[in-house]
Scaffold this motif. Sequence first.
Motif, PDB file in Angstrom:
ATOM      1  N   VAL A 241       0.855  -1.191   0.000  1.00 31.49           N
ATOM      2  CA  VAL A 241       0.000   0.000   0.000  1.00 31.49           C
ATOM      3  C   VAL A 241       0.892   1.243   0.000  1.00 31.49           C
ATOM      4  O   VAL A 241       1.709   1.439   0.893  1.00 31.49           O
ATOM      5  CB  VAL A 241      -0.944   0.015   1.218  1.00 31.49           C
ATOM      6  CG1 VAL A 241      -1.783   1.290   1.215  1.00 31.49           C
ATOM      7  CG2 VAL A 241      -1.853  -1.208   1.182  1.00 31.49           C
ATOM      8  N   PHE A 242       0.755   2.023  -1.059  1.00 30.00           N
ATOM      9  CA  PHE A 242       1.517   3.266  -1.229  1.00 30.00           C
ATOM     10  C   PHE A 242       0.561   4.434  -1.080  1.00 30.00           C
ATOM     11  O   PHE A 242      -0.544   4.392  -1.619  1.00 30.00           O
ATOM     12  CB  PHE A 242       2.137   3.324  -2.625  1.00 30.00           C
ATOM     13  CG  PHE A 242       3.078   2.199  -2.931  1.00 30.00           C
ATOM     14  CD1 PHE A 242       4.396   2.274  -2.548  1.00 30.00           C
ATOM     15  CD2 PHE A 242       2.641   1.069  -3.613  1.00 30.00           C
ATOM     16  CE1 PHE A 242       5.278   1.243  -2.835  1.00 30.00           C
ATOM     17  CE2 PHE A 242       3.507   0.021  -3.905  1.00 30.00           C
ATOM     18  CZ  PHE A 242       4.837   0.110  -3.514  1.00 30.00           C
ATOM     19  N   VAL A 243       0.985   5.458  -0.366  1.00 30.80           N
ATOM     20  CA  VAL A 243       0.068   6.561  -0.120  1.00 30.80           C
ATOM     21  C   VAL A 243       0.765   7.906  -0.354  1.00 30.80           C
ATOM     22  O   VAL A 243       1.876   8.129   0.119  1.00 30.80           O
ATOM     23  CB  VAL A 243      -0.486   6.512   1.320  1.00 30.80           C
ATOM     24  CG1 VAL A 243      -1.441   7.669   1.574  1.00 30.80           C
ATOM     25  CG2 VAL A 243      -1.186   5.189   1.570  1.00 30.80           C
ATOM     26  N   VAL A 244       0.087   8.765  -1.083  1.00 35.92           N
ATOM     27  CA  VAL A 244       0.577  10.131  -1.304  1.00 35.92           C
ATOM     28  C   VAL A 244       0.091  10.998  -0.139  1.00 35.92           C
ATOM     29  O   VAL A 244      -1.110  11.062   0.107  1.00 35.92           O
ATOM     30  CB  VAL A 244       0.054  10.680  -2.643  1.00 35.92           C
ATOM     31  CG1 VAL A 244       0.545  12.104  -2.869  1.00 35.92           C
ATOM     32  CG2 VAL A 244       0.477   9.763  -3.791  1.00 35.92           C
ATOM     33  N   PRO A 245       1.017  11.625   0.589  1.00 32.77           N
ATOM     34  CA  PRO A 245       0.602  12.424   1.756  1.00 32.77           C
ATOM     35  C   PRO A 245      -0.002  13.752   1.332  1.00 32.77           C
ATOM     36  O   PRO A 245       0.119  14.158   0.180  1.00 32.77           O
ATOM     37  CB  PRO A 245       1.919  12.661   2.493  1.00 32.77           C
ATOM     38  CG  PRO A 245       2.945  12.712   1.388  1.00 32.77           C
ATOM     39  CD  PRO A 245       2.467  11.723   0.345  1.00 32.77           C
ATOM     40  N   ALA A 264       1.755   2.384   5.941  1.00 36.40           N
ATOM     41  CA  ALA A 264       1.811   2.360   4.485  1.00 36.40           C
ATOM     42  C   ALA A 264       3.019   3.162   4.014  1.00 36.40           C
ATOM     43  O   ALA A 264       3.546   4.000   4.743  1.00 36.40           O
ATOM     44  CB  ALA A 264       0.528   2.934   3.894  1.00 36.40           C
ATOM     45  N   ILE A 265       3.454   2.902   2.793  1.00 41.41           N
ATOM     46  CA  ILE A 265       4.663   3.539   2.274  1.00 41.41           C
ATOM     47  C   ILE A 265       4.331   4.924   1.718  1.00 41.41           C
ATOM     48  O   ILE A 265       3.479   5.060   0.845  1.00 41.41           O
ATOM     49  CB  ILE A 265       5.308   2.671   1.173  1.00 41.41           C
ATOM     50  CG1 ILE A 265       5.663   1.292   1.734  1.00 41.41           C
ATOM     51  CG2 ILE A 265       6.528   3.354   0.571  1.00 41.41           C
ATOM     52  CD1 ILE A 265       6.123   0.294   0.673  1.00 41.41           C
ATOM     53  N   LEU A 266       5.014   5.939   2.232  1.00 36.79           N
ATOM     54  CA  LEU A 266       4.788   7.306   1.752  1.00 36.79           C
ATOM     55  C   LEU A 266       5.387   7.485   0.360  1.00 36.79           C
ATOM     56  O   LEU A 266       6.502   7.060   0.097  1.00 36.79           O
ATOM     57  CB  LEU A 266       5.410   8.307   2.733  1.00 36.79           C
ATOM     58  CG  LEU A 266       5.219   9.798   2.427  1.00 36.79           C
ATOM     59  CD1 LEU A 266       5.154  10.593   3.735  1.00 36.79           C
ATOM     60  CD2 LEU A 266       6.333  10.348   1.554  1.00 36.79           C
ATOM     61  N   VAL A 267       4.612   8.092  -0.528  1.00 38.60           N
ATOM     62  CA  VAL A 267       5.046   8.277  -1.919  1.00 38.60           C
ATOM     63  C   VAL A 267       5.259   9.753  -2.223  1.00 38.60           C
ATOM     64  O   VAL A 267       4.360  10.564  -2.042  1.00 38.60           O
ATOM     65  CB  VAL A 267       3.992   7.716  -2.889  1.00 38.60           C
ATOM     66  CG1 VAL A 267       4.319   8.111  -4.321  1.00 38.60           C
ATOM     67  CG2 VAL A 267       3.903   6.213  -2.752  1.00 38.60           C
ATOM     68  N   LEU A 306       0.494 -10.794   4.743  1.00 36.27           N
ATOM     69  CA  LEU A 306       0.964  -9.789   5.689  1.00 36.27           C
ATOM     70  C   LEU A 306       1.593  -8.636   4.928  1.00 36.27           C
ATOM     71  O   LEU A 306       2.322  -8.850   3.970  1.00 36.27           O
ATOM     72  CB  LEU A 306       2.005 -10.435   6.618  1.00 36.27           C
ATOM     73  CG  LEU A 306       2.212  -9.800   7.975  1.00 36.27           C
ATOM     74  CD1 LEU A 306       0.904  -9.638   8.702  1.00 36.27           C
ATOM     75  CD2 LEU A 306       3.154 -10.663   8.778  1.00 36.27           C
ATOM     76  N   GLY A 307       1.292  -7.413   5.327  1.00 36.34           N
ATOM     77  CA  GLY A 307       1.872  -6.257   4.652  1.00 36.34           C
ATOM     78  C   GLY A 307       2.219  -5.178   5.633  1.00 36.34           C
ATOM     79  O   GLY A 307       2.360  -5.436   6.831  1.00 36.34           O
ATOM     80  N   ALA A 308       2.348  -3.989   5.108  1.00 39.49           N
ATOM     81  CA  ALA A 308       2.775  -2.859   5.923  1.00 39.49           C
ATOM     82  C   ALA A 308       1.656  -2.358   6.831  1.00 39.49           C
ATOM     83  O   ALA A 308       1.892  -1.612   7.762  1.00 39.49           O
ATOM     84  CB  ALA A 308       3.255  -1.726   5.026  1.00 39.49           C
TER      85      ALA A 308
END
Lengths: 351, 351
Positions: A241-245, A264-267, A306-308
């Motif tokens: 899961v990638f997320v734009v802040p 989640a991974i910040l993009v 399993l993920g972030a």
Amino acid sequence: MFDGPFAPELDPAERRARLRLARSKRIGPITFHEALQHFGSARTACANLSVVGDAEIAREEEKLARADGRFLVLGDAEYPAALASLPDAPPVLSLIGDVALLGRRALAIVGAREASLAGRRFAAQLAAALGGARFVVISGLARGIDAAAHEAALPSGTVAVLAGGIDQVYPPQNAALQQAIAARGLLLAEAPFGTPPVARAFPRRNRIVSGLAAGVVVIEAAARSGSLITAQRAAEQGREVFVVPGSPMDPRHAGSNGLIRDGAILVRDANDIISVFGLPQSVPQAVEKPAEKMDDTGTAKVLRWLGAVPTAVDELVRRCQVSAATVAEVLLALELEGRLERHRGNRVSLM
Amino acid sequence: MFDGPFAPELDPAERRARLRLARSKRIGPITFHEALQHFGSARTACANLSVVGDAEIAREEEKLARADGRFLVLGDAEYPAALASLPDAPPVLSLIGDVALLGRRALAIVGAREASLAGRRFAAQLAAALGGARFVVISGLARGIDAAAHEAALPSGTVAVLAGGIDQVYPPQNAALQQAIAARGLLLAEAPFGTPPVARAFPRRNRIVSGLAAGVVVIEAAARSGSLITAQRAAEQGREVFVVPGSPMDPRHAGSNGLIRDGAILVRDANDIISVFGLPQSVPQAVEKPAEKMDDTGTAKVLRWLGAVPTAVDELVRRCQVSAATVAEVLLALELEGRLERHRGNRVSLM
């Protein structure tokens, strides 16, 4: 769940039986898989259950063909393995367009319908950059972020998953885009031909969007928004899961920022995504993820789910279909390797 | 490093010797601590080294007193333990104001000088909310974020650490604020009375800002910005680093978003900070946005397309499909409500 090995070519009679089983009333994806499991094949299931007749399948197939479409049945060689691995993998999809797109590495981009112009522009930039890195861009053809992502990815490859039947033009604002994707990309629909897109179809559609993708990029997800739910489902599916802040002062980012807090991974740009998949980047970056050896052990099963984003251990046990003791053992090993984080409420996430 | 136990009252002769040692040429904080270590006391150090005379200290003390100020010497009962624990703890500080503020739990707020209005407003909201939770707000009295945080925290308690001597009014725009902090808060300075604030003094000042605080909140740190460096130093000092996220399309957030990727705590509101310190979350979700009545007026149309990231007015007019005059009118109304920010190139954003 399709956990093969299917023959490269699905037996035509079995394929037809799967279509009949899938198109029967009260047989959803889970029931379909249970029936397959229980009877050993769709043919045997059809012989024992009250299912629709062959003529109904033939009629739908004919309508589909007139729209330049065709069926994709779970077990077909072209059916994507990532989607097939879901416990609620769609037994049948209708498609119009370039099925070869399903053979390529894919990322989903989802977000607000009422997106800001900046959000749309960012979605377009990201989609174009991911296309340039040979990723197919998957989305749901909604207004806002979805449409911006599809449009920018048309030249490089894009797949739209519809909530209604594949003939249904929805939303009307995206009619031209839908036509363009049919011509240059790929349209997919789980609902039978002619089915209008009803409200409950949208979350079902979303599981396919994320199911087709290695990861989901979220742009402008408000609190309690559909995109937020898609992101949570994606994490449960084991997708990145990638997320734009965004600014905490804009409620359009409340869900997004919460996802980042939850792991989640910040993009910031496409490289923040591409680098996770170990591809060469145009800009050097530091993020790395250890390559998983996906063998058939309990570890592999746990890692798949399993993920972030924190997931309940109970749910892991249920999803992995291994014993609670095995899951506990795997989690402990991951923890000792420093790869697991524990959260309140008996939830865990990968680090 | 001061690693006590000092007597509650520092011996007056030793205290004077520390002042002489600290005010001597080529004796920075590290050398000061080494000398203390080597000679066992500042008195012995002064007997063995070429240090400034007592008269010079008396002269500075007199000037300080005329400005209602006094010295705070490492070892004084009021010298904060958190600051004393740094390997480069300032041996001597000058202060004007309420020294009791140093006895309370503190958080630093730092950020861009050229901050957006939205960023300043968020800094002010956060500072007020943290003040409400009994945190003292520390900052560097710079323009932008620093000033907004100090100002909002004046009623609850704020400490400004100056880069020059405590008598130096800098920056000129904040002269009134500096005076207000002297009267109602606390001014601190490491540099001797009369020292102008030179460039190399700013990073030295920043270590004191974070050193006084349990954590540092970063708002709008661009890539390679001073705030980014402060955050990195704060992390090295073992302080919590809190970061307010922002759009990756705005370079003002490039450093901030990178810090979050590197593991800093994402901040949506004051509770995200307060909860880390295990306090009751007395503050209701700090940031709220008035509910928009999404009717079909021009306002609704403009709001639908407008977000936290600057958007060209031309593009708004095109997208909203209302007249340029209507858009201008709506923007003016939003501006008067304090909800709109204008940017170069005829661009606007919501706050």
